[in-house]
Design a protein around this motif. Structure first.
Motif, PDB file in Angstrom:
ATOM      1  N   UNK A   1       0.841  -1.178   0.000  1.00 20.66           N
ATOM      2  CA  UNK A   1       0.000   0.000   0.000  1.00 20.66           C
ATOM      3  C   UNK A   1       0.881   1.235   0.000  1.00 20.66           C
ATOM      4  N   UNK A   2       0.417   2.340  -0.591  1.00 25.96           N
ATOM      5  CA  UNK A   2       1.207   3.551  -0.697  1.00 25.96           C
ATOM      6  C   UNK A   2       1.595   4.079   0.673  1.00 25.96           C
ATOM      7  N   UNK A   3       0.711   3.952   1.647  1.00 25.30           N
ATOM      8  CA  UNK A   3       0.947   4.493   2.977  1.00 25.30           C
ATOM      9  C   UNK A   3       2.151   3.832   3.628  1.00 25.30           C
ATOM     10  N   UNK A   4       2.502   2.603   3.225  1.00 21.98           N
ATOM     11  CA  UNK A   4       3.598   1.864   3.845  1.00 21.98           C
ATOM     12  C   UNK A   4       4.838   1.856   2.954  1.00 21.98           C
ATOM     13  N   UNK A   5       4.828   2.611   1.820  1.00 15.29           N
ATOM     14  CA  UNK A   5       5.933   2.606   0.880  1.00 15.29           C
ATOM     15  C   UNK A   5       6.719   3.902   0.968  1.00 15.29           C
ATOM     16  N   UNK A   6       7.914   3.883   0.412  1.00 20.75           N
ATOM     17  CA  UNK A   6       8.747   5.080   0.378  1.00 20.75           C
ATOM     18  C   UNK A   6       8.904   5.549  -1.057  1.00 20.75           C
ATOM     19  N   UNK A   7       9.324   6.786  -1.208  1.00 20.53           N
ATOM     20  CA  UNK A   7       9.537   7.371  -2.535  1.00 20.53           C
ATOM     21  C   UNK A   7      10.582   6.550  -3.279  1.00 20.53           C
ATOM     22  N   UNK A   8      10.295   6.186  -4.513  1.00 20.78           N
ATOM     23  CA  UNK A   8      11.216   5.386  -5.310  1.00 20.78           C
ATOM     24  C   UNK A   8      12.265   6.232  -6.022  1.00 20.78           C
ATOM     25  N   UNK A   9      12.232   7.550  -5.809  1.00 21.26           N
ATOM     26  CA  UNK A   9      13.212   8.431  -6.435  1.00 21.26           C
ATOM     27  C   UNK A   9      14.314   8.802  -5.428  1.00 21.26           C
ATOM     28  N   UNK A  10      13.876   9.400  -4.308  1.00 23.44           N
ATOM     29  CA  UNK A  10      14.858   9.788  -3.293  1.00 23.44           C
ATOM     30  C   UNK A  10      15.041   8.724  -2.220  1.00 23.44           C
ATOM     31  N   UNK A  11      14.103   7.763  -2.164  1.00 21.16           N
ATOM     32  CA  UNK A  11      14.107   6.640  -1.193  1.00 21.16           C
ATOM     33  C   UNK A  11      14.095   7.116   0.252  1.00 21.16           C
ATOM     34  N   UNK A  12      13.778   8.378   0.453  1.00 15.82           N
ATOM     35  CA  UNK A  12      13.752   8.890   1.821  1.00 15.82           C
ATOM     36  C   UNK A  12      12.369   9.308   2.280  1.00 15.82           C
TER      37      UNK A  12
ATOM     38  N   UNK B   1       2.719   7.868  -9.941  1.00 15.63           N
ATOM     39  CA  UNK B   1       2.705   8.342 -11.331  1.00 15.63           C
ATOM     40  C   UNK B   1       2.209   7.213 -12.221  1.00 15.63           C
ATOM     41  N   UNK B   2       1.099   7.474 -12.898  1.00 13.02           N
ATOM     42  CA  UNK B   2       0.491   6.437 -13.730  1.00 13.02           C
ATOM     43  C   UNK B   2       1.324   6.125 -14.972  1.00 13.02           C
ATOM     44  N   UNK B   3       2.091   7.105 -15.439  1.00 12.77           N
ATOM     45  CA  UNK B   3       2.875   6.866 -16.632  1.00 12.77           C
ATOM     46  C   UNK B   3       4.208   6.169 -16.321  1.00 12.77           C
ATOM     47  N   UNK B   4       4.832   6.534 -15.204  1.00 14.11           N
ATOM     48  CA  UNK B   4       6.139   5.968 -14.845  1.00 14.11           C
ATOM     49  C   UNK B   4       6.031   4.718 -13.982  1.00 14.11           C
ATOM     50  N   UNK B   5       4.861   4.447 -13.446  1.00 16.42           N
ATOM     51  CA  UNK B   5       4.667   3.290 -12.567  1.00 16.42           C
ATOM     52  C   UNK B   5       5.623   3.366 -11.374  1.00 16.42           C
ATOM     53  N   UNK B   6       5.676   4.544 -10.747  1.00 15.95           N
ATOM     54  CA  UNK B   6       6.545   4.747  -9.595  1.00 15.95           C
ATOM     55  C   UNK B   6       5.835   5.577  -8.536  1.00 15.95           C
ATOM     56  N   UNK B   7       6.313   5.390  -7.278  1.00 13.27           N
ATOM     57  CA  UNK B   7       5.807   6.161  -6.158  1.00 13.27           C
ATOM     58  C   UNK B   7       6.717   7.355  -5.913  1.00 13.27           C
ATOM     59  N   UNK B   8       6.129   8.521  -5.644  1.00  8.55           N
ATOM     60  CA  UNK B   8       6.881   9.756  -5.421  1.00  8.55           C
ATOM     61  C   UNK B   8       6.486  10.355  -4.081  1.00  8.55           C
ATOM     62  N   UNK B   9       7.439  11.056  -3.472  1.00 13.85           N
ATOM     63  CA  UNK B   9       7.084  11.895  -2.328  1.00 13.85           C
ATOM     64  C   UNK B   9       6.645  13.241  -2.892  1.00 13.85           C
ATOM     65  N   UNK B  10       6.176  14.133  -2.034  1.00 11.44           N
ATOM     66  CA  UNK B  10       5.678  15.415  -2.517  1.00 11.44           C
ATOM     67  C   UNK B  10       6.722  16.230  -3.230  1.00 11.44           C
ATOM     68  N   UNK B  11       7.946  16.245  -2.717  1.00 11.07           N
ATOM     69  CA  UNK B  11       9.020  17.040  -3.312  1.00 11.07           C
ATOM     70  C   UNK B  11       9.430  16.486  -4.677  1.00 11.07           C
ATOM     71  N   UNK B  12       9.579  15.152  -4.754  1.00 11.98           N
ATOM     72  CA  UNK B  12       9.975  14.542  -6.027  1.00 11.98           C
ATOM     73  C   UNK B  12       8.870  14.666  -7.075  1.00 11.98           C
ATOM     74  N   UNK B  13       7.630  14.676  -6.610  1.00  8.94           N
ATOM     75  CA  UNK B  13       6.514  14.853  -7.547  1.00  8.94           C
ATOM     76  C   UNK B  13       6.603  16.217  -8.227  1.00  8.94           C
ATOM     77  N   UNK B  14       6.869  17.282  -7.425  1.00 10.94           N
ATOM     78  CA  UNK B  14       6.979  18.627  -7.992  1.00 10.94           C
ATOM     79  C   UNK B  14       8.128  18.703  -8.993  1.00 10.94           C
ATOM     80  N   UNK B  15       9.258  18.093  -8.644  1.00 11.83           N
ATOM     81  CA  UNK B  15      10.405  18.091  -9.557  1.00 11.83           C
ATOM     82  C   UNK B  15      10.076  17.340 -10.841  1.00 11.83           C
ATOM     83  N   UNK B  16       9.340  16.245 -10.703  1.00 11.72           N
ATOM     84  CA  UNK B  16       8.962  15.432 -11.854  1.00 11.72           C
ATOM     85  C   UNK B  16       8.094  16.224 -12.824  1.00 11.72           C
ATOM     86  N   UNK B  17       7.170  16.990 -12.278  1.00 13.74           N
ATOM     87  CA  UNK B  17       6.250  17.752 -13.123  1.00 13.74           C
ATOM     88  C   UNK B  17       6.919  18.973 -13.736  1.00 13.74           C
ATOM     89  N   UNK B  18       8.076  19.390 -13.200  1.00 10.71           N
ATOM     90  CA  UNK B  18       8.796  20.523 -13.793  1.00 10.71           C
ATOM     91  C   UNK B  18       9.584  20.118 -15.039  1.00 10.71           C
TER      92      UNK B  18
END
Length: 307
Positions: A3-14, A21-38
């Motif tokens: 479940x997402x609630x028990x997972x960590x960001x797959x980009x920064x792992x922190x 992300x439905x296109x990348x099939x990855x979990x993001x934290x809030x900060x990495x999500x903003x960077x991804x969309x930029x």
């Protein structure tokens, strides 16, 4: 299933993996999500969020193992980028997310409209039922008062007329109750569908589209037919001075929709002088009249008998 609630960001792992992300099939934290969309290459990517994100629920194109981006209107199916070129190049296609949102919006409006119609109809039926019951009470009171006026002569006829009114009241109220229950059922179903649609907000678009299509079939199957005109009842009384029981009663009338069940205008006293008492009665449906020496049963709601 993770479940997402028990997972960590797959980009920064922190950070916590709160966004998928439905296109990348990855979990993001809030900060990495903003960077991804930029990033120019991923600025149009779409995310799901919430405590129940399940990566394993995401559906891919079986043939190409690709994310679904479009919805083919000609084939009524979601397609990936490769399928859109190879198999659906000349088909009418729309963005999957936009198609899903459009259908969701249409369903919400349809359900809201039917809830409003059902609520208004139930209120109208309840008001008209109250009015009808008041008319019934008024008619019964008038009939009873006539019975008192002719106390010793017309007790039997008073009972038969009251029973006729009450039988008709029972039939009409049963009909109104059935209609009321139907619209209340529609109202309750629509409320539940509203709740279901709200709870579907975190579901992936492709699954949401399928669920919404199935729900649309149920919603469209509801046929809110026009409610028939309110039934009514009245009693026209008179104060004759004669002694013959059959000539002392007024006219009892029932109205249901456009059909009025009453005595015919060319009613005449058919009792032959100095002979056996005769009765004339007419069928409410075909209006055919018959003459009989036997008094028609007042328990039947098919005939209107003439005195």
């Amino acid at each position: 299933m993770a479940q997402a609630a028990a997972s960590t960001c797959e980009i920064c792992t922190g950070g916590p993996g709160e966004y998928y992300c439905q296109q990348c099939d990855q979990l993001f934290c809030g900060s990495c999500k903003l960077s991804h969309l930029r990033m120019k290459i991923s600025k149009n990517h779409t995310f799901l969020s919430g405590p129940n994100i399940n990566k394993e629920e995401k559906l891919l194109c079986i043939e190409h193992d690709e994310i679904f981006f479009f919805f083919c209107n000609d084939c009524d199916t979601p397609v990936c980028r490769i399928c859109s070129v190879e198999k659906h190049s000349r088909h009418l296609m729309t963005d999957l997310t936009k198609s899903t949102e459009k259908l969701r919006s249409e369903l919400v409006k349809t359900i809201e409209s039917k809830i409003t119609t059902s609520s208004q109809t139930v209120s109208k039926i309840e008001r008209e039922t109250k009015t009808y019951r008041e008319e019934v009470k008024a008619v019964i009171k008038t009939i009873t008062d006539d019975g008192k006026y002719l106390k010793n002569l017309i007790d039997k006829k008073v009972d038969s007329f009251v029973k006729l009114v009450q039988d008709e009241e029972h039939r009409v109220l049963q009909k109104m109750s059935t209609i009321t229950k139907f619209y209340k059922g529609v109202f309750e179903n629509c409320q539940q569908w509203q709740k279901n649609i709200t709870e579907m907000e975190t579901i992936a678009d492709v699954l949401l589209l399928q669920k919404l299509k199935k729900l649309k079939v149920d919603v469209d199957n509801i046929d809110l037919k026009q409610v028939p005109e309110r039934s009514s009842v009245s009693y026209i009384n008179k104060k004759p001075s004669g002694t013959e029981i059959d000539s002392l009663f007024g006219e009892l009338q029932f109205k249901e929709g456009q059909a009025v069940m009453e005595k015919t205008e060319n009613q005449q006293n058919t009792r032959p002088k100095e002979s056996q008492k005769m009765y004339t009665y007419a069928c409410m449906f075909c209006r055919n009249e018959q003459i009989s020496a036997t008094e028609p049963s007042t328990s039947s709601n098919r005939y209107v008998f003439k005195l």
